[in-house]
Enzyme design. Structure first.
Site: not given
Ligand code: C5P
Length: 335
Positions: A15, A146
Site C-alpha cells: 500500500k 495496517d
C-alpha cells in the site's frame, strides 16, 4: 481431510498512503490518524501448507531482510488464527513461504501484507467458514494498524490508529513509479517519534485528523493532476529529517516529470504519480539514470487486497471465501 500436499497460495499487494493526517498521541502510544490507503500492484506471494512444526521461509528480492523466526508477523498471524480454530478442531502447524517483493521497512506495509495473506491463506486451508470477515478483521487489527486494510485493498479511508477501514469507491486507475532507496529503511515508531519532536519544536498542537476533501473529490473524478495536487503526508518531514536523501529523490522525480510525489506512510519508499504507463516507463528510466540510487518499480492502483490465487489438492471443489469488503461497483466516494 487435510493431505500433506495441500497448499494455499495468496497474493497480497503493498500500500501507499495518498493522504495521511496525524493527530494527537494517544494514551496507548498510538497516534490518532486519518489516512487514505491505496493498494498498488506490487505483490508478495504467501503460500501455506500443513507441516510438523510452525516455520516461515522467505525468498525474493527483499527476502534476506525479513526475520524468519517466531517474530515474523505472518507466522504470528497464522498462530493467532490457529488459537481461534483450536476451539473447534485440532491445530495443525503450517509452513509459510513468502516471496517478498514489497520493500521491507519501507512504508508500504509489507509485513502487514504478509500477515493479512497468512490469515486469508490459513482460513482457506483450515476451511474456517465460521471465521466471519468481522472476526478476521478483529484479529488483523490486533496484529497491526495496517493489516485490516491489506485484507480489504482498493482505496479506503483509515481512521483510529489506521485499523478502522471504510471503502472509497473511486473510478479508474492511477499509475505509479515507486522508488525504494538501496539499504534505506525507517522504523515506524522512530518516524512517529520524530514527528512528535518536530511538532514540539515548532510549538504546534495537532488537531483532529480528517480526510482531505480535495483529495476525496479528486479521487471521485479520478483526475490524475487533481490527485497529484492533493497528495499529502504529515509524516513526510519527519521521514526526510531522518533520511535527507528522500528530498533528493522527491525533487529528482518531480524534475523528471512526475505529476505528484510523496513519501509513502512512514517511508522511506517514495511514490511518484504519473499520467500513463508510458509516463511511468519514461520516469523510471530517467530516475534510474539521474536519481539517487534505489530500486524502481512501476505499479498501478487500486488493486484488491489479499486473495487466494491457488488451492492445490483441495479436499472439496475450490470455492474462495469472500474477501472482506470486496470492492463494489464504481460509484461515488463514500466514507
Ligand atoms: O500498528 P503497528 O504495529 O504497525 O505500529 C507500529 C508503531 O508505529 C506503533 O508502536 C507506534 O509507535 C507507531 N504508530 C503510531 N500511530 C499509529 C500507527 C503506528 O504512533 N496510528
Amino acid at each position: 481431510m487435510t493431505s500433506q500436499a495441500e497448499t494455499v497460495t495468496v497474493r497480497v499487494p503493498g500500500k501507499i498512503n495518498l493522504g495521511l493526517s496525524v493527530g494527537p498521541l494517544r494514551e496507548d502510544g498510538y497516534h490518532e490518524l486519518s489516512t487514505i490507503y491505496h493498494a498498488v500492484s506490487l505483490y508478495d506471494t504467501v503460500t501455506v501448507q500443513p507441516a510438523d512444526d510452525w516455520s516461515v521461509h522467505v525468498t525474493g528480492p527483499w527476502g534476506d531482510r525479513v526475520p524468519a523466526d517466531a517474530s515474523n508477523l505472518a507466522l504470528v498471524a497464522a498462530r493467532t488464527l490457529a488459537r481461534r480454530r483450536a476451539r473447534r478442531a485440532k491445530v495443525d502447524p503450517v509452513r509459510i513461504d513468502i516471496d517478498k517483493n514489497i520493500p521491507v521497512a519501507g512504508g508500504m506495509a509489507g509485513g502487514s501484507a504478509d500477515a493479512a495473506a497468512a490469515l486469508v491463506g490459513c482460513r482457506e486451508l483450515w476451511a474456517l467458514d465460521h471465521i466471519e470477515n468481522d472476526m478476521l478483521e478483529g484479529i488483523a487489527a490486533g496484529l497491526g494498524s495496517d493489516v485490516p486494510f491489506l485484507l480489504h485493498g482498493g482505496t479506503a479511508i483509515g481512521t483510529g490508529r489506521g485499523e478502522q477501514v471504510t471503502s472509497v469507491l473511486a473510478r479508474g486507475e492511477l499509475h505509479w513509479v515507486l522508488w525504494a532507496g538501496e539499504d534505506l529503511s525507517l522504523s515506524t515508531p522512530e518516524v512517529y517519534a520524530e514527528w512528535d519532536r518536530l511538532r514540539e519544536e515548532a510549538g504546534t498542537v495537532p488537531g483532529t485528523p480528517e480526510p482531505s476533501g480535495e483529495l476525496m473529490a479528486a479521487l471521485r473524478r479520478m483526475d490524475t493532476d487533481a490527485v497529484a495536487d492533493a497528495l499529502h503526508n504529515d509524516l513526510q518531514d519527519a521521514a526526510i529529517s531522518l533520511q535527507p536523501v528522500l528530498s533528493e529523490a522527491l525533487a529528482a522525480g518531480l524534475d523528471l516529470g512526475a505529476r505528484g510525489a510523496l513519501v509513502s506512510g512512514s517511508g522511506p519508499t517514495v511514490a511518484f504519480l504519473v499520467g500513463s504507463q508510458t509516463e511511468a516507463i519514461d520516469l523510471s528510466v530517467g530516475l534510474a539514470a539521474n536519481g539517487p540510487h534505489g530500486d524502481i518499480v512501476r505499479a498501478t492502483g487500486p488493486v484488491p487486497g489479499a486473495q487466494v490465487v491457488h488451492h492445490r489438492n483441495s479436499p472439496e471443489p475450490y470455492r474462495a471465501l469472500p474477501t472482506p469488503h470486496r470492492p463494489g461497483p464504481p460509484g461515488p466516494v463514500t466514507g
